[in-house]
Design a protein around this motif. Structure first.
Motif, PDB file in Angstrom:
ATOM      1  N   ARG A   5      28.341  66.364 -46.522  1.00  0.00           N
ATOM      2  CA  ARG A   5      28.004  66.413 -45.094  1.00  0.00           C
ATOM      3  C   ARG A   5      26.524  66.669 -44.856  1.00  0.00           C
ATOM      4  N   GLU A   6      25.824  67.176 -45.863  1.00  0.00           N
ATOM      5  CA  GLU A   6      24.375  67.326 -45.719  1.00  0.00           C
ATOM      6  C   GLU A   6      23.702  65.969 -45.501  1.00  0.00           C
ATOM      7  N   MET A   7      24.351  64.880 -45.916  1.00  0.00           N
ATOM      8  CA  MET A   7      23.781  63.555 -45.663  1.00  0.00           C
ATOM      9  C   MET A   7      23.689  63.276 -44.168  1.00  0.00           C
ATOM     10  N   ASP A   8      24.628  63.825 -43.390  1.00  0.00           N
ATOM     11  CA  ASP A   8      24.555  63.670 -41.934  1.00  0.00           C
ATOM     12  C   ASP A   8      23.380  64.453 -41.373  1.00  0.00           C
ATOM     13  N   GLN A   9      23.099  65.618 -41.970  1.00  0.00           N
ATOM     14  CA  GLN A   9      21.899  66.357 -41.581  1.00  0.00           C
ATOM     15  C   GLN A   9      20.644  65.567 -41.941  1.00  0.00           C
ATOM     16  N   GLY A  10      20.685  64.883 -43.093  1.00  0.00           N
ATOM     17  CA  GLY A  10      19.543  64.078 -43.508  1.00  0.00           C
ATOM     18  C   GLY A  10      19.278  62.926 -42.564  1.00  0.00           C
ATOM     19  N   ILE A  11      20.328  62.276 -42.083  1.00  0.00           N
ATOM     20  CA  ILE A  11      20.166  61.179 -41.119  1.00  0.00           C
ATOM     21  C   ILE A  11      19.484  61.697 -39.861  1.00  0.00           C
TER      22      ILE A  11
END
Length: 456
Positions: free
Chosen positions: A130-136
């Motif tokens: 879910r950190e990938m959503d923070q990255g986006i």
């Protein structure tokens, strides 16, 4: 009760992704509804480590579709979202505060606190990423010149922790933090890594402590120069010796203890950028020289500077190394991006050598001719103290701070830094969850357990 089979996608999957029309509130409601439908479907699946191939394939599809929706929403609304979170850029929110505010104000845009707490309870390989959503989200904000510049400035402000400790440091000339020590000696502040158990490797605690230390150095009017050096370690091979830094703690990465927002983004936008650009002390000022306080920095390298340790040297104004030391950026071996090394190393050594170091894993030893492109003084170990004192005297000259500011402005304009960080935010977090990286850190962890007799 959690299902043991993949749900019926025909009935559970949304018929189509939301169509955003440019109205912030309407589009935000559509995103929230779509994200909620995706989450409902994901909730029917077992945890990642318990899924079979079909269940994982469905989870990947759901996460992929929801991330596409977030990208589409942010393509239309990044600046409006940022302005809503910061009251039209009248409030400065540090990155963790910004991400949490986005989760509250725009449901479905970034993970909630509860979702992240659930992720943090697992090792890296067992998370849904879910950190990938923070990255986006972070990448979109930094891609916007208006929002990204404001965020960078927010991250250059002193932290509340450093302001709490400032009077103590000014009075005593010393502050002891969990993983490092800050001491004032004459006109210099000595910042010493004390993560002795892991060869002064970087972890979440060290990143937080370093930002506090850098703030104190830049806020204390009695300090004219900052010195960064590794302390003594207890590793059998280097016991009793100073070591500069072993870079990112890969055990912590494997165990899920390296956070994207606080560590991977926080170190670049926080203390390293403060070393390079200065501390923002007067946000309302016009010229940067009126808004920020800057000081020269010395890096003193004993033994080695690996990964993040070497990255730090790329923002130092003077680098002093002992003769037997070496530098490396083992990005190809670790599988992640070496911070801003890809941006900064090239201008120091040239493109070909930078590729040999970053893509090929080449070590730079002090006997190599190229070492002179990365450090200023190479001395026998017994002469380190004398070389450091000489560097402090030279960099304490009144004109040094002004000239290093102009050099840094010419070498790395703010927009170049911002655009790099926008791409880095997305690329780095994807690499942190890539199969090859997860496999590498697991192998290293297993080897470490074997060597330590399974005690850790």
């Amino acid at each position: 009760m959690t299902s043991t089979h993949a749900p019926d996608t025909a009935s559970a999957w949304p018929t189509h992704s939301p169509e955003f029309i440019g109205d912030l509130e309407g589009d935000a409601a559509a995103l929230a509804e779509y994200a909620a439908t995706c989450e409902a479907l994901l909730s029917q699946l077992p945890p990642k480590q318990d899924r079979d191939a079909s269940q994982q394939s469905l989870a990947d599809a759901v996460f992929g579709a929801s991330r596409d929706a977030r990208r589409s929403f942010l393509a239309r609304h990044t600046e409006a979202v940022y302005d809503a979170l910061t009251a039209g850029r009248s409030r400065y929110l540090r990155l963790p505060e910004l991400v949490h505010a986005a989760a509250d104000r725009f449901p479905g845009l970034v993970p909630t606190r509860a979702q992240m707490e659930s992720e943090y309870a697992r090792i890296q390989a067992e998370r849904d990423g879910r950190e990938m959503d923070q990255g986006i989200f972070c990448g979109a904000v930094l891609h916007s010149r208006a929002a990204g510049t404001h965020l960078i400035e927010a991250m250059l402000l002193p932290t509340p922790r450093s302001l709490e400790l400032l009077d103590e440091f000014r009075a005593a000339g010393r502050v002891e933090l969990a993983s490092l020590l800050v001491e004032r000696h004459g006109s210099a502040a000595h910042v010493t890594f004390r993560n002795a158990h892991c060869l002064n490797a970087e972890d979440n605690q060290l990143i937080a402590d370093m930002e506090t230390a850098v703030d104190l150095v830049l806020l204390d009017d009695q300090v004219r120069v900052g010195l960064l050096r590794g302390g003594e370690v207890d590793h059998p091979r280097y016991e009793g010796r100073r070591v500069f830094s072993a870079g990112i703690n890969l055990k912590d990465l494997r165990n899920g203890a390296i956070s994207f927002v606080e560590f991977l983004m926080g170190r670049e936008l926080g203390y390293i950028n403060k070393m390079f650009r200065g501390l923002l002390v007067n946000p309302s000022g016009h010229m940067w020289s009126d808004r920020a306080t800057q000081k020269p920095w010395i890096g003193a390298v004993d033994a080695f500077a690996i990964g993040g340790g070497m990255q730090l040297l790329l923002v130092m104004d003077r680098v002093i190394t002992e003769e037997g030391a070496y530098f490396s950026l083992p990005a190809a071996e670790e599988g992640i991006v070496p911070g801003l090394g890809n941006l900064r190393l090239t201008r120091l050594t040239g493109a070909r050598h930078a590729r040999q170091v970053i893509l090929g894993g080449r070590r730079v030893r002090m006997t190599d001719p190229e070492a002179r492109l990365l450090c200023d003084d190479i001395v026998p170990a017994p002469d380190m103290e004398e070389a450091i004192e000489l560097a402090i005297r030279e960099l304490s000259a009144p004109a040094v701070a002004a000239n290093r500011r102009m050099l840094n402005l010419a070498e790395e304009p703010l927009d170049q830094f911002r655009e790099y960080m926008a791409e880095f935010a997305v690329t780095q977090v994807v690499r942190a969850y890539s199969d090859d990286v997860l496999a590498k850190v697991e192998r290293r962890w297993q080897r470490s357990r074997s060597k330590e007799g399974g005690l850790k």
